[in-house]
Design an enzyme around this catalytic site. Structure first.
Site, PDB file in Angstrom:
ATOM      1  N   PHE A  34     -15.480   2.779   6.604  1.00  0.00           N
ATOM      2  CA  PHE A  34     -14.138   2.814   6.233  1.00  0.00           C
ATOM      3  C   PHE A  34     -13.784   2.853   4.722  1.00  0.00           C
ATOM      4  CE2 PHE A  34     -14.353  -1.655   7.024  1.00  0.00           C
ATOM      5  CZ  PHE A  34     -13.832  -2.381   5.982  1.00  0.00           C
TER       6      PHE A  34
ATOM      7  N   ASN B 125      -2.200   0.243   6.612  1.00  0.00           N
ATOM      8  CA  ASN B 125      -1.742  -1.046   7.306  1.00  0.00           C
ATOM      9  C   ASN B 125      -0.652  -1.731   6.285  1.00  0.00           C
ATOM     10  OD1 ASN B 125      -3.372  -2.243   5.647  1.00  0.00           O
ATOM     11  ND2 ASN B 125      -4.474  -3.207   7.042  1.00  0.00           N
TER      12      ASN B 125
ATOM     13  N   LYS C 217       0.990  -1.109  -0.040  1.00  0.00           N
ATOM     14  CA  LYS C 217      -0.061  -0.072   0.009  1.00  0.00           C
ATOM     15  C   LYS C 217       0.903   1.098   0.064  1.00  0.00           C
ATOM     16  CE  LYS C 217      -4.104  -2.379   2.188  1.00  0.00           C
ATOM     17  NZ  LYS C 217      -4.961  -2.196   3.277  1.00  0.00           N
TER      18      LYS C 217
ATOM     19  N   THR D 280      -5.272  -7.099  10.878  1.00  0.00           N
ATOM     20  CA  THR D 280      -5.609  -5.854   9.940  1.00  0.00           C
ATOM     21  C   THR D 280      -5.140  -4.496  10.744  1.00  0.00           C
ATOM     22  OG1 THR D 280      -7.650  -6.937   9.073  1.00  0.00           O
ATOM     23  CG2 THR D 280      -7.461  -4.519   8.803  1.00  0.00           C
TER      24      THR D 280
ATOM     25  N   ARG E 251       2.420  -5.951   9.206  1.00  0.00           N
ATOM     26  CA  ARG E 251       1.838  -4.668   9.379  1.00  0.00           C
ATOM     27  C   ARG E 251       2.222  -4.122  10.777  1.00  0.00           C
ATOM     28  NH1 ARG E 251      -3.876  -7.443   7.340  1.00  0.00           N
ATOM     29  NH2 ARG E 251      -4.188  -6.068   5.535  1.00  0.00           N
TER      30      ARG E 251
ATOM     31  N   HIS F  60      -1.723  -5.576   1.483  1.00  0.00           N
ATOM     32  CA  HIS F  60      -3.004  -6.511   1.294  1.00  0.00           C
ATOM     33  C   HIS F  60      -2.545  -7.887   0.626  1.00  0.00           C
ATOM     34  CE1 HIS F  60      -6.930  -7.896  -0.353  1.00  0.00           C
ATOM     35  NE2 HIS F  60      -6.169  -8.402  -1.068  1.00  0.00           N
TER      36      HIS F  60
END
Ligand code: GDP
Length: 157
Positions: free
Chosen positions: A53, A108, A9, A87, A98, A111
């Site tokens: 979210f 975080n 991410k 998560t 993470r 994925h």
């Protein structure tokens, strides 16, 4: 062959190559440091549409670059989910990706698919989007589709 779709991410993208080396599986690099629009992430995360979210997640994923990989091998989905951690990075086991690279539940770091059906959906949407936005060419798209999805029909983003 079991596979999982992995995305580093935006908050961790600069370190994507290093992060991916920490995963306990063989990895195919699909696209490094690419910018995809909100519409792409709307499709990718459609399962979360309507959740509190969702909008924040789409804003974040389209706010910077992401890197895309396919992890593969026996039991890869579970192995990679364990290695990336919970998560919420503050609840992730020490040493997980993470816990090390996440900043918040939205930011975080990574994925990875949570089931074979998610992996199939995410790989289909991912490859289609990367082709559509010019990050892979048709030859590479067909090669990856053939290798991981076999004769299965690709879902369109
Ligand atoms: P994952 O499989 O561990 O990535 O978690 P999910 O599939 O449930 O959610 C997808 C992504 O949405 C997560 O990685 C988070 O970035 C984000 N997310 C999930 N749940 C929440 C939440 O309760 N609050 C916020 N802010 N983001 C969330």
């Amino acid at each position: 062959m079991e596979y999982t779709y992995i995305v580093v991410k935006p908050n961790a993208d600069e370190r994507a190559e290093r992060i991916i080396e920490e995963l306990p599986c063989k990895v195919e690099k699909v696209a490094l440091h690419v910018s995809l629009p909100r519409e792409f992430w709307e499709s990718f995360y459609v399962v979360h549409r309507g959740k509190s979210f969702y909008e924040e997640l789409l804003d974040f994923m389209s706010s910077g670059n992401t890197s895309h990989f396919i992890g593969y091998g026996d039991g890869v989905i579970k192995k990679v989910r364990k290695a990336i951690g919970a998560t919420d990075p503050s609840k992730a086991e020490p040493g997980t990706i993470r816990a090390k690279y996440g900043r918040s539940i939205t930011e975080n770091a990574i994925h990875a698919s949570d089931s074979p059906s998610s992996a199939h959906f995410e790989l289909s949407v991912g490859l289609t989007g990367l082709l559509q936005y010019g990050y892979i060419d048709l030859k590479r798209f067909m090669e990856l589709k053939e290798r991981f999805l076999g004769g299965e029909e690709v879902k369109h983003a």
